[in-house]
Design a protein around this motif. Structure first.
Motif, PDB file in Angstrom:
ATOM      1  N   HIS A 229      29.782  34.088  34.223  1.00 22.54           N
ATOM      2  CA  HIS A 229      30.016  32.773  33.631  1.00 22.54           C
ATOM      3  C   HIS A 229      28.760  32.137  33.070  1.00 22.54           C
ATOM      4  N   GLU A 230      27.614  32.538  33.596  1.00 20.45           N
ATOM      5  CA  GLU A 230      26.371  31.977  33.062  1.00 20.45           C
ATOM      6  C   GLU A 230      25.874  32.756  31.859  1.00 20.45           C
ATOM      7  N   CYS A 231      26.671  33.711  31.368  1.00 20.72           N
ATOM      8  CA  CYS A 231      26.296  34.484  30.199  1.00 20.72           C
ATOM      9  C   CYS A 231      24.959  35.187  30.361  1.00 20.72           C
ATOM     10  N   MET A 232      24.748  35.837  31.495  1.00 21.24           N
ATOM     11  CA  MET A 232      23.654  36.765  31.638  1.00 21.24           C
ATOM     12  C   MET A 232      22.272  36.170  31.461  1.00 21.24           C
ATOM     13  N   SER A 233      21.846  35.355  32.366  1.00 19.08           N
ATOM     14  CA  SER A 233      20.445  34.950  32.285  1.00 19.08           C
ATOM     15  C   SER A 233      19.623  35.830  33.224  1.00 19.08           C
ATOM     16  N   VAL A 234      20.221  36.932  33.675  1.00 17.51           N
ATOM     17  CA  VAL A 234      19.509  37.856  34.564  1.00 17.51           C
ATOM     18  C   VAL A 234      19.473  39.240  33.927  1.00 17.51           C
ATOM     19  N   ASP A 235      18.636  40.097  34.490  1.00 17.66           N
ATOM     20  CA  ASP A 235      18.538  41.458  33.992  1.00 17.66           C
ATOM     21  C   ASP A 235      19.719  42.282  34.509  1.00 17.66           C
ATOM     22  N   TRP A 236      20.075  43.320  33.747  1.00 22.31           N
ATOM     23  CA  TRP A 236      21.178  44.173  34.168  1.00 22.31           C
ATOM     24  C   TRP A 236      20.877  44.844  35.514  1.00 22.31           C
ATOM     25  N   ALA A 237      19.594  45.021  35.811  1.00 22.41           N
ATOM     26  CA  ALA A 237      19.221  45.628  37.097  1.00 22.41           C
ATOM     27  C   ALA A 237      19.745  44.785  38.256  1.00 22.41           C
ATOM     28  N   ARG A 238      19.832  43.468  38.071  1.00 23.10           N
ATOM     29  CA  ARG A 238      20.386  42.572  39.083  1.00 23.10           C
ATOM     30  C   ARG A 238      21.866  42.900  39.304  1.00 23.10           C
ATOM     31  N   VAL A 239      22.584  43.092  38.201  1.00 23.61           N
ATOM     32  CA  VAL A 239      24.002  43.431  38.294  1.00 23.61           C
ATOM     33  C   VAL A 239      24.163  44.738  39.068  1.00 23.61           C
ATOM     34  N   GLU A 240      23.331  45.720  38.728  1.00 26.52           N
ATOM     35  CA  GLU A 240      23.452  47.018  39.400  1.00 26.52           C
ATOM     36  C   GLU A 240      23.142  46.905  40.884  1.00 26.52           C
ATOM     37  N   SER A 241      22.154  46.097  41.203  1.00 29.10           N
ATOM     38  CA  SER A 241      21.791  45.926  42.603  1.00 29.10           C
ATOM     39  C   SER A 241      22.940  45.250  43.367  1.00 29.10           C
ATOM     40  N   LEU A 242      23.552  44.229  42.765  1.00 31.31           N
ATOM     41  CA  LEU A 242      24.689  43.564  43.409  1.00 31.31           C
ATOM     42  C   LEU A 242      25.877  44.520  43.540  1.00 31.31           C
ATOM     43  N   LEU A 243      26.057  45.358  42.523  1.00 31.45           N
ATOM     44  CA  LEU A 243      27.165  46.318  42.582  1.00 31.45           C
ATOM     45  C   LEU A 243      26.989  47.302  43.727  1.00 31.45           C
TER      46      LEU A 243
END
Lengths: 121, 837
Positions: free
Chosen positions: B50-64
């Motif tokens: 919802h915040e339209c990605m103000s983080v790096d994709w590495a953050r997404v992968e780490s959360l996944l």
């Protein structure tokens, strides 16, 4: 107040943990090199060690084994961004106190360390 | 493994029911932990979406990774409660995991040769050569424009470098912590990543290839020095990355290896990192090739914009050439003002007009000095039009001229914002009547638009830390470092700089109004003053100009970043909750279409396992009993130990007065407080009605729709369900304050999203008043109250009970923020006594 050692191949990750735990009044040392960390464990009483699983040369599981040989009373918390059943099982067999997953938030980390310290006394 | 588990379960069941209960309870407690963690991680991921990605994709992968682990552990706990029962859930989970891994995957980092390419080879290999080198290769190969001799170190060399030094997971760990809005933290992370690259060793193969290329050139008489520049994939493409990476000049052959690493390291500089995050590109999507070009000893350098407006008022388009003496660096870094030549946009361009740099000393006879000859300008413009054809649209071209008068092209990329500028300029012929005092007039539109805000004057290029939100930045120059704070800016006014500055290109992409060449503006505008910047007409007014307000506003909507599309595809397997009705025939593992469904299913089944009558004779588990109450509330309670008085009569129901669990008593007292109105008849009627029209599919007395309490003398895990309202309370209330806690989670409700948010806000305010720590994310609320004495825990449980009773239908009724404030105040006034009882 307790003596805590943090070993992570990423310095910044170790420093974040140090900042959080020092605010709780603990003495925290951070290493990125396995040998230096092990030398510290030999020379000082370390109550809690927090180990990353991916290190520069050894794996965190190997480090756990080494630390337990040198200092069986040290409570070891494994902290990894790459959890697997295999490493979780190995860590448990080698006597790790806990197996935690990054990203870990401040409260969770404080809680884990507090319970590791309680279990010690 | 599986048989062993099953065997262990049966043996225990037959011989030691007490121990089984204990193990089951342990597994249940673990299940609750994993349930909580899984929901938190899902919420974290939803937040990123919802915040339209103000983080790096590495953050997404780490959360996944963390989420897959948590959900996996949740299922393992459930299986531990009832071995062999949930293999279908495990299978479904593995299917979802696979889908998630596929949806989240990034391009592989390829480490195979070739490690270097000639420019001619680069023309055919965009992925290996990166944007800049690829285009330079095409310019040379396809249309024969003059380019300096040079070669490319490929993206595969970069990947090999990362692999050789084991850097990927370390970079990812750091990248996972980067946030666009935390610039100081971002800088720390950046420094460590740059250091990781600089401390890395070049893989022998890359070292050999690079050295070989330079020696080959030396044999051909090309002695250097060299210019070493970034050529990242995606650079100069959809997004420009203008000036975000480092170029190093004047590099001798022995310095080449080191210069290569310096350019690689600039991929992680705060500036480039910020820019990449803002564009929503993953690190792996922008692998870096590095371009080595012989350095031209330049007499003149500059930029060609093939489609440009000479002035805002003039409609027909020209080609513009910007030129400065010496190296081009000072032009693109915005620290000087160039001379400008306008020519017609034809195959054989004709000069339209030229303007000397206002900074250039006059000729002895008092004429302004022009450095670029008309003949060279015409040649540049001709080639410029050729490159526009090659590039398929207006181009932004870097060129230089050596001491002998030879021209060279250094790069060409799509010219951003030229069409917007054209559109903007058509509707602004007339200057509207504006009463506000005019503070400044004059300069050049570097990026069109109108911005309003408070003036912040920057004297030092690097002194950007204090720049507040919504600032109008006023500066003597226009350095590319401004890009790192672009979100905070409403407009930029620079004394110097030009449209050809790198930051101007970034601002045009972003839609931020920028005026350049506004001489003396940094002295005329005072810090803190509110101004309106009309960059279209190059005017600055005092205060906020009413008639321009419609044009001002945040930067225009940007095209969707690549990560957002990937994130949406991914979240389809994570976030949507379809399994909401446990009585439905659809409530099965096969119907779990997202991890959220899996978590929901496992939590429900975990509760059911606790309540299941293992051994129908009541062996092992005490039987769950329905709480006898007048309230229209179906609640089952399960006694783990000491929660029900031994004096209680046997039977399927239990009277509340026999409950001896202290936390349950407190909570029940709150729920049944005389102030809580239950509208019994009404609700009964509604439920009956619902029951009737849904043909018995929803049964009021169904266990699946009931509330549950698992309790001991000092522990309570309570699931409360009234209609759409779902709350989970977990609490321990013992003699040791250090161990005590209340954890309360609340989600959903009927009503529209705004009403639900107001209700969450109301609950949040009241709980904060009662000293809870409260976190809300969307319509999810998490509250904690811990390390307190038992009597404080009990008073809070009672307040929670009252609050639950009173707010359960409010999602329909709350209609304004004022109402929230009013109700919060009323609640506090009435119940303040309970807090300190």
């Amino acid at each position: 107040m307790a003596d805590i050692l943090v070993l992570d191949d990423v310095l910044d990750a170790g420093i974040m943990i140090k900042r959080i735990l020092e605010r709780k009044g603990h003495r925290v040392v951070v290493y990125t090199e396995e040998e230096e960390a092990l030398a510290h464990v030999r020379a000082h009483a370390v109550e809690v060690a927090i180990l990353d699983i991916r290190l520069k040369r050894l794996s965190g599981v190997d480090m756990l084994e080494e630390i337990k040989k040198v200092s069986p009373h040290t409570r070891v918390i494994m902290l990894t961004g790459y959890p697997t059943l295999e490493t979780a099982r190995q860590a448990q067999e080698l006597g790790a106190f806990d197996y935690c997953i990054k990203p870990i938030d401040k409260e969770e980390l404080e809680e884990k360390v507090a319970s590791a310290l309680e279990a010690k006394t | 493994m599986y048989l062993k588990r099953l065997f262990k379960h049966w043996t225990l069941q037959v011989f030691t029911p007490g121990k089984l209960l204990r193990l089951k309870y342990e597994a249940f407690k673990e299940l609750l932990q994993h349930d909580k963690k899984s929901l938190e991680l899902i919420t974290d991921l939803e937040e990123i979406l919802h915040e339209c990605m103000s983080v790096d994709w590495a953050r997404v992968e780490s959360l996944l990774r963390a989420l897959r682990w948590s959900v996996g552990s949740l299922i393992r706990s459930l299986v531990a409660m009832h071995p062999a029962a949930y293999w279908e859930l495990e299978e479904q989970f593995h299917r979802l995991e696979l889908a998630i891994v596929n949806a989240a995957s990034l391009p592989e980092e390829d480490c195979l040769p070739p490690y270097t390419l000639t420019l001619a080879e680069a023309a055919a290999a965009p992925d290996l050569a990166g944007g800049k080198a690829h285009m330079l290769g095409r310019m040379h190969q396809e249309v024969g424009v003059p380019v300096p001799p040079g070669f490319v170190v490929t993206t595969h060399s970069f990947s090999l470098f990362l692999q050789y030094n084991h850097l990927r997971h370390r970079l990812d760990e750091l990248l996972a912590q980067a946030r666009l809005n935390q610039s100081e933290r971002l800088e720390e992370i950046s420094r460590e990543m740059e250091a990781l690259i600089l401390e890395g060793d070049l893989p022998p193969k890359v070292r050999e290839e690079l050295t070989r290329r330079i020696e080959e050139y030396q044999r051909q008489g090309v002695q250097g020095p060299w210019v070493v520049r970034s050529s990242a994939v995606s650079e100069d493409g959809e997004v420009s990355f203008a000036g975000q990476y480092t170029s190093v000049l004047n590099i001798s052959a022995p310095e080449a290896l080191d210069a290569y690493k310096r350019v690689l390291a600039s991929k992680y500089s705060p500036r480039a990192l910020t820019y990449r995050l803002r564009c929503g590109l993953a690190d792996q999507e922008t692998p870096m090739a590095v371009l080595f070009l012989e350095m031209i000893d330049a007499k003149l350098s500059g930029v060609v914009y093939t489609r440009e407006s000479e002035s805002a008022a003039r409609k027909e388009k020209c080609l513009a050439i910007y030129a400065i003496p010496g190296l081009g660096q000072h032009l693109v870094d915005g620290s000087t003002i160039p001379e400008v030549h306008y020519l017609t946009r034809e195959t054989n361009p004709k000069p339209v007009q030229s303007a000397a740099s206002p900074l250039c000393p006059l000729e002895p006879e008092g004429k302004a000095r022009i450095c670029l000859t008309a003949e060279a300008a015409v040649r540049l413009a001709g080639w410029g039009m050729t490159l526009e054809k090659l590039g398929g649209g207006p181009q932004d071209i870097e060129w230089c001229q050596d001491k002998k008068g030879e021209l060279f092209f250094l790069q060409s990329r799509p010219l951003r914002g030229s069409s917007e500028f054209a559109e903007g300029s058509q509707e602004q012929g007339e200057t509207p009547e504006i009463a506000n005092p005019l503070l400044h007039e004059g300069g050049v539109t570097a990026s069109p638009g109108v911005g309003m805000g408070k003036v912040w004057v920057v004297r030092q290029e690097h002194d950007l830390k204090g720049v507040p939100e919504a600032a109008v930045l006023v500066s003597p120059t226009l350095p590319p470092t401004f890009a790192s704070i672009i979100e905070r800016l409403r407009a930029v006014v620079a004394d110097g700089g030009s449209r050809a500055s790198h930051f101007a290109a970034v601002a045009r992409e972003y839609g931020l109004p920028v005026m350049v060449g506004a001489i003396e503006a940094s002295r005329r505008l005072s810090p803190g003053q509110t101004v309106t910047v009309d960059a279209n007409r190059c005017r600055v007014y005092e205060g906020e100009v009413e008639s321009l307000k419609a044009q001002a506003g945040p930067a225009r909507a940007r095209p969707e970043p690549p990560c957002a599309a990937r994130m949406r595809a991914l979240m389809a397997f994570i976030s949507p909750l379809r399994l909401t009705d446990p009585t439905s025939t659809e409530f099965t593992p096969q119907q779990c279409r997202s991890l959220h469904d899996v978590v929901r299913f496992a939590h429900e089944k975990g509760m059911a396992e606790m309540f299941s009558l293992v051994g129908r004779s009541g062996r092992g588990l005490a039987q769950a009993r329905r709480l006898a109450t007048e309230l229209p509330l179906v609640m089952y309670v399960l006694d783990l130990e000491g929660a029900i008085s031994p004096a209680a009569p046997k039977g399927k129901t239990i009277e509340p007065e026999y409950i001896t669990s202290e936390p349950m008593r407190a909570c029940w007292e709150g729920l049944t407080h005389p102030d809580v109105v239950w509208h019994k008849g009404l609700i009964h009627m509604d439920w009956e009605e619902l029951d009737r029209i849904s043909a018995g599919l929803v049964n009021l007395n169904s266990k699946a729709l009931a509330s549950y309490a698992v309790m001991s003398s000092n522990y309570l895990h309570l699931i409360l369900r009234f209609g759409y309202h779902f709350a989970v309370l977990d609490t321990l209330c013992s003699e040791e304050p250090e161990a005590n806690y209340i954890s309360f989670r609340f989600k959903g409700g009927g009503g529209n999203f705004q009403n639900r948010l107001w209700r969450v806000e109301l609950i949040k305010r009241i709980l904060e008043w009662a000293d809870f720590t409260v976190k809300t994310r969307g319509d999810l609320l998490d509250a904690r109250f811990e390390r307190r004495e038992a009597r404080q825990i009990l008073s809070r449980l009672m307040i929670l009970g009252i609050l639950q009773g009173k707010t359960r239908l409010l999602d329909m009724a709350l209609t304004s923020e004022d109402q929230v404030t009013e109700m919060t105040d009323a609640f506090q006034e009435r119940y303040v006594g309970y807090l300190y009882s």
